[in-house]
Write a protein that holds these residues in place. Structure first.
Motif, PDB file in Angstrom:
ATOM      1  N   TYR A   1       6.677  -1.760 -50.747  1.00 40.08           N
ATOM      2  CA  TYR A   1       7.548  -0.868 -51.521  1.00 40.08           C
ATOM      3  C   TYR A   1       7.870   0.369 -50.691  1.00 40.08           C
ATOM      4  N   CYS A   2       6.835   1.043 -50.232  1.00 41.25           N
ATOM      5  CA  CYS A   2       7.074   2.273 -49.452  1.00 41.25           C
ATOM      6  C   CYS A   2       6.194   2.275 -48.201  1.00 41.25           C
ATOM      7  N   ASP A   3       6.516   3.128 -47.251  1.00 35.87           N
ATOM      8  CA  ASP A   3       5.674   3.316 -46.068  1.00 35.87           C
ATOM      9  C   ASP A   3       4.278   3.686 -46.567  1.00 35.87           C
ATOM     10  N   ASN A   4       3.266   3.255 -45.847  1.00 37.31           N
ATOM     11  CA  ASN A   4       1.907   3.569 -46.309  1.00 37.31           C
ATOM     12  C   ASN A   4       0.905   3.489 -45.169  1.00 37.31           C
ATOM     13  N   PHE A   5      -0.353   3.606 -45.505  1.00 31.44           N
ATOM     14  CA  PHE A   5      -1.443   3.587 -44.518  1.00 31.44           C
ATOM     15  C   PHE A   5      -1.621   2.167 -43.994  1.00 31.44           C
ATOM     16  N   GLU A   6      -1.223   1.933 -42.757  1.00 35.37           N
ATOM     17  CA  GLU A   6      -1.250   0.571 -42.219  1.00 35.37           C
ATOM     18  C   GLU A   6      -2.589   0.300 -41.503  1.00 35.37           C
ATOM     19  N   TRP A   7      -3.659   0.346 -42.256  1.00 42.22           N
ATOM     20  CA  TRP A   7      -5.000  -0.024 -41.781  1.00 42.22           C
ATOM     21  C   TRP A   7      -5.301   0.599 -40.414  1.00 42.22           C
ATOM     22  N   ALA A   8      -5.699  -0.205 -39.448  1.00 43.81           N
ATOM     23  CA  ALA A   8      -6.106   0.348 -38.150  1.00 43.81           C
ATOM     24  C   ALA A   8      -4.970   1.088 -37.430  1.00 43.81           C
ATOM     25  N   ASP A   9      -3.710   0.880 -37.874  1.00 46.40           N
ATOM     26  CA  ASP A   9      -2.583   1.598 -37.265  1.00 46.40           C
ATOM     27  C   ASP A   9      -2.282   2.913 -37.979  1.00 46.40           C
ATOM     28  N   GLY A  10      -3.073   3.244 -38.980  1.00 45.95           N
ATOM     29  CA  GLY A  10      -2.869   4.501 -39.692  1.00 45.95           C
ATOM     30  C   GLY A  10      -1.446   4.639 -40.211  1.00 45.95           C
ATOM     31  N   TYR A  11      -0.852   5.842 -39.969  1.00 46.45           N
ATOM     32  CA  TYR A  11       0.520   6.095 -40.469  1.00 46.45           C
ATOM     33  C   TYR A  11       1.566   5.886 -39.370  1.00 46.45           C
ATOM     34  N   THR A  12       1.158   5.241 -38.271  1.00 45.92           N
ATOM     35  CA  THR A  12       2.094   5.110 -37.151  1.00 45.92           C
ATOM     36  C   THR A  12       3.137   4.019 -37.365  1.00 45.92           C
ATOM     37  N   LYS A  13       2.923   3.157 -38.352  1.00 52.65           N
ATOM     38  CA  LYS A  13       3.866   2.054 -38.572  1.00 52.65           C
ATOM     39  C   LYS A  13       4.413   2.088 -39.992  1.00 52.65           C
ATOM     40  N   ARG A  14       5.730   1.916 -40.103  1.00 50.23           N
ATOM     41  CA  ARG A  14       6.388   2.044 -41.411  1.00 50.23           C
ATOM     42  C   ARG A  14       6.955   0.700 -41.871  1.00 50.23           C
ATOM     43  N   PHE A  15       6.429   0.196 -42.968  1.00 48.46           N
ATOM     44  CA  PHE A  15       6.843  -1.108 -43.501  1.00 48.46           C
ATOM     45  C   PHE A  15       7.702  -0.998 -44.765  1.00 48.46           C
ATOM     46  N   GLY A  16       7.947   0.230 -45.262  1.00 46.40           N
ATOM     47  CA  GLY A  16       8.533   0.374 -46.595  1.00 46.40           C
ATOM     48  C   GLY A  16      10.033   0.147 -46.699  1.00 46.40           C
ATOM     49  N   LEU A  17      10.462  -0.120 -47.946  1.00 51.03           N
ATOM     50  CA  LEU A  17      11.892  -0.060 -48.279  1.00 51.03           C
ATOM     51  C   LEU A  17      12.221   1.377 -48.664  1.00 51.03           C
ATOM     52  N   VAL A  18      11.142   2.152 -48.873  1.00 53.63           N
ATOM     53  CA  VAL A  18      11.292   3.567 -49.214  1.00 53.63           C
ATOM     54  C   VAL A  18      10.535   4.368 -48.158  1.00 53.63           C
ATOM     55  N   TYR A  19      11.213   5.358 -47.604  1.00 52.91           N
ATOM     56  CA  TYR A  19      10.621   6.208 -46.571  1.00 52.91           C
ATOM     57  C   TYR A  19       9.748   7.263 -47.232  1.00 52.91           C
ATOM     58  N   VAL A  20       8.556   7.496 -46.653  1.00 50.87           N
ATOM     59  CA  VAL A  20       7.692   8.561 -47.181  1.00 50.87           C
ATOM     60  C   VAL A  20       7.540   9.636 -46.116  1.00 50.87           C
ATOM     61  N   ASP A  21       7.881  10.863 -46.478  1.00 52.02           N
ATOM     62  CA  ASP A  21       7.605  12.013 -45.620  1.00 52.02           C
ATOM     63  C   ASP A  21       6.190  12.448 -46.002  1.00 52.02           C
ATOM     64  N   TYR A  22       5.222  12.213 -45.118  1.00 51.25           N
ATOM     65  CA  TYR A  22       3.818  12.442 -45.490  1.00 51.25           C
ATOM     66  C   TYR A  22       3.459  13.923 -45.630  1.00 51.25           C
ATOM     67  N   THR A  23       4.331  14.817 -45.130  1.00 56.53           N
ATOM     68  CA  THR A  23       4.054  16.240 -45.286  1.00 56.53           C
ATOM     69  C   THR A  23       4.427  16.705 -46.682  1.00 56.53           C
ATOM     70  N   THR A  24       5.565  16.216 -47.168  1.00 61.61           N
ATOM     71  CA  THR A  24       6.039  16.682 -48.479  1.00 61.61           C
ATOM     72  C   THR A  24       5.859  15.622 -49.570  1.00 61.61           C
ATOM     73  N   GLN A  25       5.539  14.403 -49.168  1.00 64.86           N
ATOM     74  CA  GLN A  25       5.459  13.237 -50.070  1.00 64.86           C
ATOM     75  C   GLN A  25       6.825  12.880 -50.680  1.00 64.86           C
ATOM     76  N   LYS A  26       7.891  13.379 -50.053  1.00 61.54           N
ATOM     77  CA  LYS A  26       9.224  13.045 -50.560  1.00 61.54           C
ATOM     78  C   LYS A  26       9.541  11.589 -50.244  1.00 61.54           C
ATOM     79  N   ARG A  27      10.086  10.892 -51.213  1.00 58.90           N
ATOM     80  CA  ARG A  27      10.495   9.490 -51.039  1.00 58.90           C
ATOM     81  C   ARG A  27      12.007   9.423 -50.833  1.00 58.90           C
ATOM     82  N   THR A  28      12.442   8.565 -49.893  1.00 63.88           N
ATOM     83  CA  THR A  28      13.876   8.336 -49.685  1.00 63.88           C
ATOM     84  C   THR A  28      14.104   6.830 -49.588  1.00 63.88           C
ATOM     85  N   ILE A  29      14.970   6.324 -50.432  1.00 70.72           N
ATOM     86  CA  ILE A  29      15.257   4.880 -50.364  1.00 70.72           C
ATOM     87  C   ILE A  29      16.024   4.602 -49.066  1.00 70.72           C
ATOM     88  N   LYS A  30      15.521   3.645 -48.291  1.00 70.34           N
ATOM     89  CA  LYS A  30      16.182   3.310 -47.022  1.00 70.34           C
ATOM     90  C   LYS A  30      17.393   2.420 -47.312  1.00 70.34           C
TER      91      LYS A  30
END
Ligand code: LGS
Length: 450
Positions: free
Chosen positions: A404-433
């Motif tokens: 659904y959204c970018d998230n904590f990708e296990w051993a890759d932490g936040y370096t990889k984004r799998f979401g249909l929704v972008y997460v800005d981890y500083t503000t937690q703002k969601r943006t639909i891609k």
């Protein structure tokens, strides 16, 4: 054509999105511990992650806007039962019930996964899946899930990718709990996990008699290098067979599915592991062989295989300059054709794609949008291949996009984004891609726009 009642959805897992709250009463799980050991690419953990426990109302509203019909998520065992077997955390019951109610209000059908890797730390300290009591611990957890949520949910999945729990967590040590156990112990751990699956299915059947219950293993798909019948045979043989390297055993399809569907381990594996096996009783196999309603399957990619001069399996080369995702995983859309086709042919059960998707280098554009054309191209090709498998007779029940959204990708932490929704981890703002808007159309038209 996809069936009229085809399930279209998006997926996440608890540890990867939920985050924590001092007051939430959750117990520690093995990933909390693992993250402290310098094991995560960016040194992060999932203490905050996507802060979903505080933002789910907003997230379900976004899903509604995206036309999402079903949401696959997991319950955190150690949030629900902090030490794994003792008292139930009422705050967790309230949280998940409220999430389920909110999903319903937004027209979203829940699919609960019971186990998506975050094992209670207190139980790992007792040996985890290697402890012969472990199936019973899971049975109790499944009972609590059934008692707490069965009135609000009609679909359950016992395990997500048991191969990773055992292969990455217990054999290779790349994932929590970071163990590197001998093959013998990992086979026993897998057997306990399979028994736990059987007990959980029984518990859920009792508490949720009308629910559908499935199981979601995974495996890279062996892809025929050409459409020649001998290459197709070689690929099938490789997909359902074993690698002579015992260290790879956990990546197997049949070791994790034949017991569940047929009530027996595959002969080839029994022969390969004859020196490492424990006593396998008929009683155990009957327990593991509980009827399930669908085979969930996480499919991301595959590898080409062809037949040698004597029909032997040969690993073929990938095309020069083949496409790769941000994980450097190969882009192989026909994995969503051959995987479901082979699985349906062998097991004759509805196949539910419980995960598929890719990590992309998503960068917000000057106009604020996330123009992830590569993800659209990837999904268009993959889902079209799934459609082809369905057209040719494989019974495909649905498709969940990871994630659904970018998230904590296990051993890759936040370096990889799998979401249909972008997460800005500083503000937690969601943006639909852009891919989120594109996927909306796919869901709306049941794939007619592909
Ligand atoms: O986030 C995980 C996703 C991402 O990619 C999710 O929690 C898991 O259930 C699942 O394992 N996930 C995933 N799997 C892809 C594994 C592909 C390995 C391919 C290696 C190719 C060379």
């Amino acid at each position: 054509m996809f069936k009229n009642d085809f399930v279209w959805g998006v997926a996440t897992s608890s540890y990867q999105i939920e985050g924590r709250d001092q007051e939430d009463g959750a117990g520690l799980n093995i990933w909390d511990d693992f993250c402290k050991k310098g094991t995560i690419a960016d040194g992060s953990n999932a203490d905050v992650a996507c802060d979903m426990i505080h933002r789910y109302k907003e997230d379900f509203a976004i899903m509604k806007m995206m036309g999402v019909k079903a949401y696959r998520f997991s319950v955190s065992w150690s949030r629900l039962i902090p030490d794994g077997i003792g008292e139930v955390n009422k705050k967790a019951v309230e949280l998940y019930r409220d999430m389920l109610i909110c999903m319903k209000e937004n027209g979203i059908k829940p699919f609960i996964t019971l186990f998506h890797w975050e094992y209670p730390l207190a139980l790992e300290e007792k040996g985890g899946w290697v402890n012969s009591e472990s199936p019973k611990w899971f049975e109790r957890y499944a009972q609590v899930v059934g008692e707490s949520f069965a009135d609000l949910c009609d679909d359950f999945i016992t395990f997500n990718e048991p191969q990773c729990t055992i292969g990455l967590g217990y054999l290779r040590g790349y994932h929590a709990p970071g163990k590197k156990l001998p093959v013998k112990d990992t086979l026993f751990a897998a057997h306990n996990l399979l028994k736990a699956h059987g007990l959980a299915v029984k518990a859920l059947r009792k508490l949720a008699p009308n629910a559908r219950v499935g199981y979601a293993p995974t495996c890279g798909v062996a892809l025929p290098a050409t459409n020649k019948p001998e290459d197709i045979e070689a690929a099938k043989k490789r997909y359902f067979g074993f690698d002579e390297d015992k260290g790879n055993w956990a990546w197997n399809v049949t070791w994790f599915l034949d017991p569940v569907i047929f009530g027996r381990y595959p002969e080839e594996g029994i022969e390969l592991f004859k020196d490492d096996l424990f006593e396998i009783t008929d009683e155990d196999m009957e327990l593991i062989n509980q009827p399930i309603d669908f085979i969930g399957q996480n499919i991301y990619n595959g590898y080409p295989v062809s037949a040698g001069a004597n029909g032997e399996i040969v690993y073929a080369d990938r095309d020069r300059g083949y496409n790769q995702t941000a994980m450097t995983w190969p882009v192989t859309p026909d994995a969503l054709y051959w995987g479901p086709k082979f699985l349906y042919e062998r097991y004759k059960k509805d196949i539910l794609i419980t995960e598929n998707g890719m990590a992309d280098c998503d960068i917000p554009a000057p106009d604020g949008g996330i123009h992830d054309g590569s993800r659209i191209a990837f999904l268009d090709k993959y889902i079209s291949n799934l459609q082809k498998a369905a057209d040719e007779g494989a019974s495909i029940m649905g498709y969940f996009h990871w994630s659904y959204c970018d998230n904590f990708e296990w051993a890759d932490g936040y370096t990889k984004r799998f979401g249909l929704v972008y997460v800005d981890y500083t503000t937690q703002k969601r943006t639909i891609k852009d891919s989120g808007f594109w996927f909306k159309k796919v869901m709306e038209t049941n794939g007619a726009n592909l």
